[in-house]
Design an enzyme around this catalytic site. Structure first.
Site, short mmCIF file in Angstrom:
data_model
loop_
_atom_site.label_atom_id
_atom_site.label_comp_id
_atom_site.label_asym_id
_atom_site.label_seq_id
_atom_site.Cartn_x
_atom_site.Cartn_y
_atom_site.Cartn_z
N LYS A 57 4.89 14.99 13.38
CA LYS A 57 5.03 13.98 12.32
C LYS A 57 6.46 13.46 12.37
O LYS A 57 7.35 14.15 12.88
CB LYS A 57 4.79 14.65 10.94
CG LYS A 57 4.41 13.67 9.87
CD LYS A 57 2.91 13.47 9.80
CE LYS A 57 2.53 12.42 8.78
NZ LYS A 57 1.08 12.23 8.68
N GLY B 267 -11.28 2.72 -2.24
CA GLY B 267 -10.44 2.05 -1.25
C GLY B 267 -11.16 2.00 0.09
O GLY B 267 -12.39 1.96 0.15
P1 NAD Z 1 -6.78 3.25 -0.14
O1 NAD Z 1 -5.40 3.05 -0.63
O2 NAD Z 1 -7.48 2.18 0.61
O3 NAD Z 1 -7.74 3.67 -1.37
C1 NAD Z 1 -7.38 4.50 -2.42
C2 NAD Z 1 -8.13 4.01 -3.65
O4 NAD Z 1 -7.89 4.93 -4.71
C3 NAD Z 1 -7.68 2.63 -4.15
O5 NAD Z 1 -8.82 1.82 -4.38
C4 NAD Z 1 -6.94 2.94 -5.44
O6 NAD Z 1 -7.04 1.91 -6.40
C5 NAD Z 1 -7.67 4.19 -5.90
N1 NAD Z 1 -6.94 5.03 -6.83
C6 NAD Z 1 -5.61 5.25 -6.92
N2 NAD Z 1 -5.33 6.09 -7.93
C7 NAD Z 1 -6.52 6.42 -8.48
C8 NAD Z 1 -6.89 7.26 -9.56
N3 NAD Z 1 -6.00 7.93 -10.28
N4 NAD Z 1 -8.20 7.36 -9.86
C9 NAD Z 1 -9.13 6.68 -9.16
N5 NAD Z 1 -8.83 5.87 -8.13
C10 NAD Z 1 -7.53 5.74 -7.80
O7 NAD Z 1 -6.72 4.59 0.73
P2 NAD Z 1 -7.80 5.12 1.80
O8 NAD Z 1 -7.38 4.67 3.14
O9 NAD Z 1 -9.16 4.84 1.31
O10 NAD Z 1 -7.52 6.69 1.73
C11 NAD Z 1 -7.96 7.46 0.63
C12 NAD Z 1 -7.51 8.89 0.82
O11 NAD Z 1 -8.03 9.40 2.04
C13 NAD Z 1 -6.00 9.09 0.91
O12 NAD Z 1 -5.67 10.35 0.35
C14 NAD Z 1 -5.74 9.12 2.40
O13 NAD Z 1 -4.57 9.82 2.72
C15 NAD Z 1 -6.99 9.85 2.89
N6 NAD Z 1 -7.33 9.58 4.29
C16 NAD Z 1 -7.63 8.32 4.70
C17 NAD Z 1 -7.99 8.09 6.02
C18 NAD Z 1 -8.36 6.71 6.49
O14 NAD Z 1 -8.93 6.59 7.59
N7 NAD Z 1 -8.07 5.65 5.76
C19 NAD Z 1 -8.04 9.16 6.94
C20 NAD Z 1 -7.75 10.46 6.49
C21 NAD Z 1 -7.40 10.65 5.15
#
Ligand code: NAD
Length: 358
Positions: A81, A183
């Site tokens: 990282k 999201g």
């Molecule tokens: P994103 O930012 O697109 O979506 C997150 C969503 O959560 C948003 O719609 C936001 O409005 C909502 N949110 C924020 N605070 C909130 C709360 N208190 N209650 C309810 N909703 C809330 O992020 P993402 O890419 O969808 O990732 C989501 C999670 O998954 C993160 O923890 C990320 O680290 C993890 N993750 C994502 C990926 C990926 O491929 N995108 C891969 C591994 C892990």
């Protein structure tokens, strides 16, 4: 705490590289935790850390986590990282990312970077000008594009494995899923769940996203805090970390916790608390490895079908973890760590000895 002491405290890292270029305004730390399985891969986080110690602790912790995620996913990757100390809203520049790219290049492929919190595909393009050891670049450069459909598929097959263990069937018919976060991951997962016949109850701080989910899928929407009280079979965190904590565990009315969010447990002991309540925790890094699988496939020449196929394997990985937990009488979180550590040890042994070549 000294640097070597910190390296030991966060789990025996191989190498930590401190990078500085005053003219470009770069201060960065690259941590390589373990390269037994392959090159150390992990994103570059940009964050306005309060102190250098905070930055060091974060990069050591995150790089170790990548070792476990890659190993549990069956990938030939180690854990690494990087963190850039700075404010992503004000401190970004072409020079900063290009200098950083040169530091990455100097490691000769021992560390491969990608985007993370505070960095974007756009920033990766500057890094890409200076090194080929970057993945998750724009599709125009041969990159894999948005990883979230692959992540969502991994969570979906993980959830099916969770259902099999908890209910003896992986059918979503008649099952209620409380989905937190709409999201990139949550939105894709919602589509998969509705298609499979689940009854989904959603929440998000973004009301427009909730409205869209209601319109497109006819799902029920609840308030941001009310999601923890929803009677359901599966609680699925796809927004923030640390949502499984002292406040939420007594409120959960589910049999399975399975979602894409990173670092769902506020503390390790919360895995024990879930187990005591009879709730099966599907360890986050095992089920959300789809994103990592996606960039791994990109390194080999991206084919989305291959990434999706590999993500399907997450179901079997989780089954193994659940089996280890039940055989050894430990939490699934501890079992995931053992599963990952065992593979590192076994493959490390495979690589021993001289078999020709140089
Ligand atoms: P994103 O930012 O697109 O979506 C997150 C969503 O959560 C948003 O719609 C936001 O409005 C909502 N949110 C924020 N605070 C909130 C709360 N208190 N209650 C309810 N909703 C809330 O992020 P993402 O890419 O969808 O990732 C989501 C999670 O998954 C993160 O923890 C990320 O680290 C993890 N993750 C994502 C990926 C990926 O491929 N995108 C891969 C591994 C892990």
């Amino acid at each position: 705490m000294g640097v070597f002491e910190a390296m030991g405290a966060e789990g025996e890292h191989e190498q930590v590289v401190f990078c500085e270029d005053k003219r470009a305004g770069l201060r960065a730390i690259i941590a390589i935790h373990d390269t037994t399985l392959g090159p150390a891969l992990g994103g570059t986080r940009m964050w306005p850390y309060k102190t250098e110690e905070d930055a060091l602790r974060d990069v050591l912790r995150l790089s170790r986590g990548m070792t476990y995620k890659a190993s549990a996913a069956g990938l030939n990757l180690g854990g690494g990282k990087a963190v850039i100390l700075g404010d992503p809203r004000t401190d970004k520049s072409e020079a900063l990312f290009r200098v950083f790219g040169r530091f990455v290049e100097s490691l000769n492929g021992r560390y491969i970077t990608a985007e993370d919190v505070g960095t974007s595909v756009h920033d990766m393009e500057y890094i890409f000008m200076e090194t080929k050891y970057v993945t998750g670049v724009a599709p125009a450069h041969g990159g894999s594009g948005d990883p979230s459909p692959v992540t969502a598929l991994g969570v979906f097959v993980g959830m099916k494995a969770g259902l099999r263990a908890a209910f003896g069937t992986d059918s979503f018919q008649g099952k209620r899923v409380a989905l937190q976060g709409l999201g990139n991951v949550g939105r894709n997962l919602l589509g998969d769940l509705v298609k499979a016949g689940a009854k989904v109850i959603v929440t998000d701080v973004d009301e427009e996203r909730c409205e869209r989910a209601r319109r497109e899928h006819g799902v029920d929407v609840v308030g941001v805090d009310a999601i923890y009280d929803v009677p359901c079979d599966v609680f699925s965190p796809n927004a923030l970390g640390a949502v499984i904590n002292d406040n939420t565990i007594p409120r959960l009315k589910c049999k399975v916790v399975c979602g894409g969010a990173n670092n769902q447990l506020a503390e390790e002991r919360h895995a024990v608390a879930l187990r005591e309540r009879g709730i099966l925790y599907c360890p986050d890094y095992v089920v959300n490895a789809g994103g990592l699988i996606n960039v791994y496939v990109e390194m080999e020449g991206y084919v989305r079908e291959r990434a999706l196929r590999m993500a399907e394997g997450i179901g079997a990985n989780l089954e193994r973890v659940i089996k280890i937990a039940s055989e050894q009488g430990i939490t699934t979180a501890a079992a995931a760590d053992r599963f990952a550590e065992e593979r590192i040890q076994k493959i490390g042994d495979v690589k021993k000895g001289f078999f020709g070549g140089i």
